[in-house]
Design a protein around this motif. Structure first.
Motif, PDB file in Angstrom:
ATOM      1  N   GLU A   1       0.828  -1.157   0.033  1.00  0.00           N
ATOM      2  CA  GLU A   1      -0.009  -0.177   0.000  1.00  0.00           C
ATOM      3  C   GLU A   1       0.974   1.230   0.006  1.00  0.00           C
ATOM      4  O   GLU A   1       0.676   2.385  -0.561  1.00  0.00           O
ATOM      5  N   ASN A   2       2.012   1.244   0.601  1.00  0.00           N
ATOM      6  CA  ASN A   2       2.957   2.471   0.607  1.00  0.00           C
ATOM      7  C   ASN A   2       3.402   2.493  -0.905  1.00  0.00           C
ATOM      8  O   ASN A   2       3.626   3.788  -1.231  1.00  0.00           O
ATOM      9  N   SER A   3       3.720   1.607  -1.535  1.00  0.00           N
ATOM     10  CA  SER A   3       4.181   1.411  -2.566  1.00  0.00           C
ATOM     11  C   SER A   3       3.141   2.082  -3.546  1.00  0.00           C
ATOM     12  O   SER A   3       3.596   2.972  -4.667  1.00  0.00           O
TER      13      SER A   3
ATOM     14  N   ALA B   1       9.729  -4.454  -3.557  1.00  0.00           N
ATOM     15  CA  ALA B   1      10.337  -3.379  -4.400  1.00  0.00           C
ATOM     16  C   ALA B   1       9.503  -2.488  -5.457  1.00  0.00           C
ATOM     17  O   ALA B   1       8.661  -3.113  -6.211  1.00  0.00           O
ATOM     18  N   ASP B   2       9.374  -1.261  -5.432  1.00  0.00           N
ATOM     19  CA  ASP B   2       8.738  -0.501  -6.273  1.00  0.00           C
ATOM     20  C   ASP B   2       9.572   0.416  -6.958  1.00  0.00           C
ATOM     21  O   ASP B   2      10.554   0.766  -6.762  1.00  0.00           O
ATOM     22  N   ASP B   3       8.689   1.097  -7.969  1.00  0.00           N
ATOM     23  CA  ASP B   3       9.398   2.142  -8.749  1.00  0.00           C
ATOM     24  C   ASP B   3       8.757   3.444  -8.568  1.00  0.00           C
ATOM     25  O   ASP B   3       8.547   4.204  -9.490  1.00  0.00           O
TER      26      ASP B   3
ATOM     27  N   TYR C   1       3.691   7.926  14.000  1.00  0.00           N
ATOM     28  CA  TYR C   1       2.915   8.952  13.369  1.00  0.00           C
ATOM     29  C   TYR C   1       3.774   9.794  12.340  1.00  0.00           C
ATOM     30  O   TYR C   1       3.352  10.719  12.331  1.00  0.00           O
ATOM     31  N   ALA C   2       4.562   9.183  11.541  1.00  0.00           N
ATOM     32  CA  ALA C   2       5.352   9.802  10.850  1.00  0.00           C
ATOM     33  C   ALA C   2       4.624   9.445   9.398  1.00  0.00           C
ATOM     34  O   ALA C   2       4.655   8.511   9.016  1.00  0.00           O
ATOM     35  N   THR C   3       3.973  10.586   9.024  1.00  0.00           N
ATOM     36  CA  THR C   3       3.264  10.185   7.531  1.00  0.00           C
ATOM     37  C   THR C   3       3.424  11.517   6.689  1.00  0.00           C
ATOM     38  O   THR C   3       3.311  12.553   6.974  1.00  0.00           O
ATOM     39  N   SER C   4       3.472  11.239   5.538  1.00  0.00           N
ATOM     40  CA  SER C   4       3.283  12.178   4.266  1.00  0.00           C
ATOM     41  C   SER C   4       2.022  12.497   3.793  1.00  0.00           C
ATOM     42  O   SER C   4       1.835  13.465   2.794  1.00  0.00           O
ATOM     43  N   LYS C   5       1.045  11.768   4.058  1.00  0.00           N
ATOM     44  CA  LYS C   5      -0.138  11.758   3.580  1.00  0.00           C
ATOM     45  C   LYS C   5      -1.165  12.368   4.205  1.00  0.00           C
ATOM     46  O   LYS C   5      -2.242  12.951   3.167  1.00  0.00           O
ATOM     47  N   ILE C   6      -1.156  12.812   5.310  1.00  0.00           N
ATOM     48  CA  ILE C   6      -2.114  13.796   6.070  1.00  0.00           C
ATOM     49  C   ILE C   6      -1.478  14.942   6.743  1.00  0.00           C
ATOM     50  O   ILE C   6      -0.428  14.557   7.442  1.00  0.00           O
TER      51      ILE C   6
ATOM     52  N   GLY D   1      -2.599   4.746   2.767  1.00  0.00           N
ATOM     53  CA  GLY D   1      -2.196   4.908   4.479  1.00  0.00           C
ATOM     54  C   GLY D   1      -2.534   6.119   4.688  1.00  0.00           C
ATOM     55  O   GLY D   1      -2.894   7.217   3.937  1.00  0.00           O
ATOM     56  N   PHE D   2      -2.439   6.421   6.122  1.00  0.00           N
ATOM     57  CA  PHE D   2      -2.304   7.969   6.495  1.00  0.00           C
ATOM     58  C   PHE D   2      -2.031   8.123   8.034  1.00  0.00           C
ATOM     59  O   PHE D   2      -1.920   9.061   8.554  1.00  0.00           O
ATOM     60  N   ARG D   3      -2.129   6.639   8.710  1.00  0.00           N
ATOM     61  CA  ARG D   3      -1.776   6.703  10.211  1.00  0.00           C
ATOM     62  C   ARG D   3      -0.439   6.858  10.493  1.00  0.00           C
ATOM     63  O   ARG D   3      -0.226   6.945  11.864  1.00  0.00           O
ATOM     64  N   GLY D   4       0.399   6.601   9.548  1.00  0.00           N
ATOM     65  CA  GLY D   4       1.872   6.675   9.953  1.00  0.00           C
ATOM     66  C   GLY D   4       2.299   5.679  10.901  1.00  0.00           C
ATOM     67  O   GLY D   4       3.105   5.812  11.903  1.00  0.00           O
ATOM     68  N   GLU D   5       1.470   4.511  11.039  1.00  0.00           N
ATOM     69  CA  GLU D   5       1.890   3.553  12.084  1.00  0.00           C
ATOM     70  C   GLU D   5       2.660   2.171  11.452  1.00  0.00           C
ATOM     71  O   GLU D   5       3.427   1.597  12.035  1.00  0.00           O
ATOM     72  N   ALA D   6       2.469   2.129  10.062  1.00  0.00           N
ATOM     73  CA  ALA D   6       2.920   0.586   9.512  1.00  0.00           C
ATOM     74  C   ALA D   6       4.507   0.646   9.633  1.00  0.00           C
ATOM     75  O   ALA D   6       4.864  -0.421  10.371  1.00  0.00           O
ATOM     76  N   LEU D   7       5.157   1.462   9.068  1.00  0.00           N
ATOM     77  CA  LEU D   7       6.631   1.160   9.230  1.00  0.00           C
ATOM     78  C   LEU D   7       7.192   1.050  10.628  1.00  0.00           C
ATOM     79  O   LEU D   7       8.035   0.044  10.877  1.00  0.00           O
ATOM     80  N   PRO D   8       6.816   2.055  11.332  1.00  0.00           N
ATOM     81  CA  PRO D   8       7.474   1.679  12.841  1.00  0.00           C
ATOM     82  C   PRO D   8       6.846   0.492  13.562  1.00  0.00           C
ATOM     83  O   PRO D   8       7.618  -0.039  14.247  1.00  0.00           O
TER      84      PRO D   8
HETATM   85  P1  ADP Z   1       1.548   5.707   6.286  1.00  0.00           P
HETATM   86  O1  ADP Z   1       1.320   5.045   4.946  1.00  0.00           O
HETATM   87  O2  ADP Z   1       0.276   5.752   7.070  1.00  0.00           O
HETATM   88  O3  ADP Z   1       1.542   7.250   5.979  1.00  0.00           O
HETATM   89  P2  ADP Z   1       3.751   4.469   7.025  1.00  0.00           P
HETATM   90  O4  ADP Z   1       4.307   4.051   8.348  1.00  0.00           O
HETATM   91  O5  ADP Z   1       3.069   3.275   6.145  1.00  0.00           O
HETATM   92  O6  ADP Z   1       2.647   5.414   7.308  1.00  0.00           O
HETATM   93  O7  ADP Z   1       4.642   5.195   5.898  1.00  0.00           O
HETATM   94  C1  ADP Z   1       5.375   6.237   6.592  1.00  0.00           C
HETATM   95  C2  ADP Z   1       5.627   7.194   5.572  1.00  0.00           C
HETATM   96  O8  ADP Z   1       6.872   6.708   4.723  1.00  0.00           O
HETATM   97  C3  ADP Z   1       4.753   7.381   4.456  1.00  0.00           C
HETATM   98  O9  ADP Z   1       3.943   8.451   4.701  1.00  0.00           O
HETATM   99  C4  ADP Z   1       5.699   7.720   3.260  1.00  0.00           C
HETATM  100  O10 ADP Z   1       5.920   9.110   3.039  1.00  0.00           O
HETATM  101  C5  ADP Z   1       7.038   6.951   3.472  1.00  0.00           C
HETATM  102  N1  ADP Z   1       6.960   5.786   2.695  1.00  0.00           N
HETATM  103  C6  ADP Z   1       6.827   4.397   3.143  1.00  0.00           C
HETATM  104  N2  ADP Z   1       6.849   3.601   2.373  1.00  0.00           N
HETATM  105  C7  ADP Z   1       7.107   4.390   0.998  1.00  0.00           C
HETATM  106  C8  ADP Z   1       7.460   3.848  -0.365  1.00  0.00           C
HETATM  107  N3  ADP Z   1       7.453   2.592  -0.625  1.00  0.00           N
HETATM  108  N4  ADP Z   1       7.800   5.026  -1.222  1.00  0.00           N
HETATM  109  C9  ADP Z   1       7.654   6.128  -0.926  1.00  0.00           C
HETATM  110  N5  ADP Z   1       7.407   6.383   0.443  1.00  0.00           N
HETATM  111  C10 ADP Z   1       7.243   5.676   1.343  1.00  0.00           C
END
Ligand code: ADP
Ligand code: MG
Length: 577
Positions: free
Chosen positions: A33-35, A58-60, A76-81, A94-101
């Motif tokens: 979903e991030n990709s 892996a994405d482009d 809570y690090a997100t670039s989406k909201i 995504g929007f919650r900034g929770e997945a990666l951490p």
């Molecule tokens: P969210 O998707 O809710 O914003 P995530 O924890 O999933 O939170 O991701 C945090 C942030 O990392 C995203 O908001 C995005 O800016 C960046 N990011 C994560 N995965 C990718 C990716 N595959 N390509 C570009 N940016 C990414």
């Protein structure tokens, strides 16, 4: 004494991970979903040991610059909201900034990312420590997750066998691919490619890539536009109906969501086109104004709230029914039980007591008390012994009487099914008689179904005379079958049996054999609408009398309905003299 502590970041992330990262397929979902949110055109996913050992996505897409990459793993690090306004107008997955951490807190994660402008960034997170170094220049992001749940043994233990986890993984990847026909996905498990989609924006092509030719060639396109939403997608013809509802897939604004009301409505819409045990294969895209949808109901976003759901449901049913009717698919015959005037004969007039083989038909007193009060409410085998045929009604029901003025209606098909069933069951008691089909039937399955066909199920099939082997990516060859598959239709027979086995997790040899024989008895039986001579009918009911349980067909429908002389008199108001 200080009792309340603020949780450390690590602990807070691990707790969040409990909700978001349940199993390998949830990691796949979040990373893919991030990709997608990063506008990738190609997303390649590969996993090892069902994702326990390694998951690489892996994405482009757009990639991250070094500054962004180094905070992406923070909670809570997100670039989406940015604002609460955005929360009500979510256009990203995504929007919650929770997945990666969350993922980072329960695994070892490596991020390789570049915006394509400068030298890329590589980040390795190990026990929450970040090592940052230069990475490749190639635009896009590759995330590698290893040793998932290494530090949460309870979660690790909770995971199922590889084949079940892989079934989930394939299911997840399938959904992601189907909801994004514009993106080319590939999915590889332990070096074996499961599927690859072309990403040319055609849903039917994606269906073909994922499910193969048979499914794709039996789909009917449909679409519908209302003011606040539009619906489009593909409706599977009855030929590709399934024995469970998992093939009804609903996507809301490109998000795979669980919408139970909509799913039920779809099943209802197919009512006239499928027998009650089959479920349609349907892929539906729903597009609505983001403001009308609340996706912030659950951390995994599998459930959403949509304010126009009722309205959408109604239009959906109409659209489906019309689309199916247009196709001229022969609807299944309707079974209508008409009530004669004044005489209330209800279909539930009869009930049965389930005491092993000696089930007896008894009159359900509650329903019949106003109509009949009778002293002899049961059919016994003694009574059946005296049945004599007097005719056939509607080429479907045998009419018989006994010496005491009783009247019997026998469903000729159901009766014959019962006779065959008991006959073949006796035969199979010794050893299932088998043969090797001359032309090997080849069956088509999606990869996640094949995963579910594990050793145990393959052995189960073998026990009932069916030997299969995998052939190609999505196919199975049927090497051996029980003799009754011959006149059932070898392919259909194997398909139905395998479907039952796939659907039922606790199924055992006895019930598979039962199902297998019941299928056969049904097919071999005299049909409703076969004209029978008096002799043939008499033979049939004589055979029925010999059965252990003559009162029901193998599927549980009644074979005989009995009216005593008293009941007949009462119904015609001839009593009282
Ligand atoms: P969210 O998707 O809710 O914003 P995530 O924890 O999933 O939170 O991701 C945090 C942030 O990392 C995203 O908001 C995005 O800016 C960046 N990011 C994560 N995965 C990718 C990716 N595959 N390509 C570009 N940016 C990414
Ligand atoms: Mg995300």
């Amino acid at each position: 004494m200080n009792k309340i502590n603020i949780l450390s970041n690590e602990l807070a992330n691990m707790i969040a991970a409990g909700e978001v990262v349940e199993r390998p397929s949830s990691v796949i979902k979040e990373l893919v979903e991030n990709s997608i949110d990063a506008n990738a055109k190609t997303i390649n996913v590969s996993i090892i040991e069902a994702g326990r050992k390694q998951i690489i996505v892996a994405d482009d897409g757009e990639g991250m610059d070094r500054q962004n990459a180094s905070i992406a793993l923070k909670r809570y690090a997100t670039s989406k909201i940015i604002s609460s306004y955005d929360l009500n107008h979510i256009k990203t997955l995504g929007f919650r900034g929770e997945a990666l951490p969350s993922i980072a807190s329960v695994s070892r994660i490596k991020i390789d990312t570049s915006t394509g402008e400068n030298v890329g960034t590589q980040i390795i997170s190990n026990e929450q420590q970040l090592e940052i170094s230069d990475g490749s220049l190639h635009k896009g992001t590759t995330i590698t997750v290893e040793e998932l749940f290494y530090n949460t043994p309870a979660r690790l233990k909770f995971l199922k066998s590889d084949y079940i986890e892989n079934a989930n993984n394939i299911e997840m990847m399938t959904r992601l691919a189907l909801s994004h026909p514009h993106i080319s996905f590939s999915f590889t498990i332990d070096d074996k490619q499961q599927f690859k989609t072309t990403g040319r924006g055609k849903l039917l092509e994606t269906i073909l890539n994922v499910y193969g030719h048979h499914v794709a060639s039996n789909m009917i396109k449909f679409n519908f536009k209302a003011v606040d939403y539009s619906i489009s997608g593909y409706l599977g013809k009855p030929e590709i109906a399934r024995s469970n509802r998992y093939y009804i897939q609903t996507f809301l604004n490109t998000r795979s969501v669980y919408m139970p009301k909509i799913t039920n409505a779809i099943i209802n819409a197919y009512e006239d086109f499928l027998p009650p045990t089959r479920f349609p294969f349907v892929i539906i895209d729903i597009n609505v104004e983001p403001a009308l949808v609340d996706v912030n109901v659950h951390p995994t976003k599998r459930e959403v709230r949509f304010s126009k759901e009722e309205e959408l449901k109604t239009s959906l049913v109409n659209v489906i029914v019309n689309a199916l009717k247009k196709q001229n698919l022969a609807p299944k015959p309707q079974i209508v039980i008409e009530k004669p005037h004044d005489v209330i004969i209800k279909t539930n007039l009869f009930d049965y007591v389930n005491d092993d083989n000696d089930r007896q038909l008894i009159l359900n007193e509650q329903d019949s008390s106003s109509l009949i009060s009778d002293d002899s409410k049961t059919i016994t085998k003694e009574k059946m012994l005296n049945m004599t045929v007097i005719g056939q009604a509607q080429l479907t029901f045998i009419i018989a009487e006994d010496f005491e003025g009783g009247l019997y209606l026998i469903d000729q098909h159901a009766a014959h099914e019962r006779i065959n069933y008991e006959k073949y069951k006796a035969l199979a008691k010794e050893k299932v008689p088998v043969y090797e089909p001359l032309i090997t039937p080849i069956l088509n399955y999606k990869a996640s179904d094949l995963m579910r066909l594990n050793e145990e199920k393959i052995m189960l099939l073998k026990d009932v005379g069916v030997i299969i082997e995998q052939f190609g990516k999505n196919e199975i060859k049927v090497r051996q079958l029980p003799i009754w598959a011959k006149d059932y239709g070898e392919k259909e027979y194997s398909e139905q049996l395998i479907e039952q086995i796939l659907e039922d997790n606790d199924i055992d040899t006895v019930s598979v054999l039962d199902a297998s024989i019941a299928m056969k008895s049904c097919r071999r039986s005299i049909k409703a609408s076969d004209r029978l001579s008096l002799n043939e009918m008499q033979f049939l009911i004589d055979e029925l009398k010999k059965c252990d349980n003559p009162y029901f067909c193998p599927h549980g429908r009644p074979t005989i309905i009995h009216f005593t002389a008293y009941q007949l008199d009462k119904m015609f108001k001839r009593t009282g003299f």
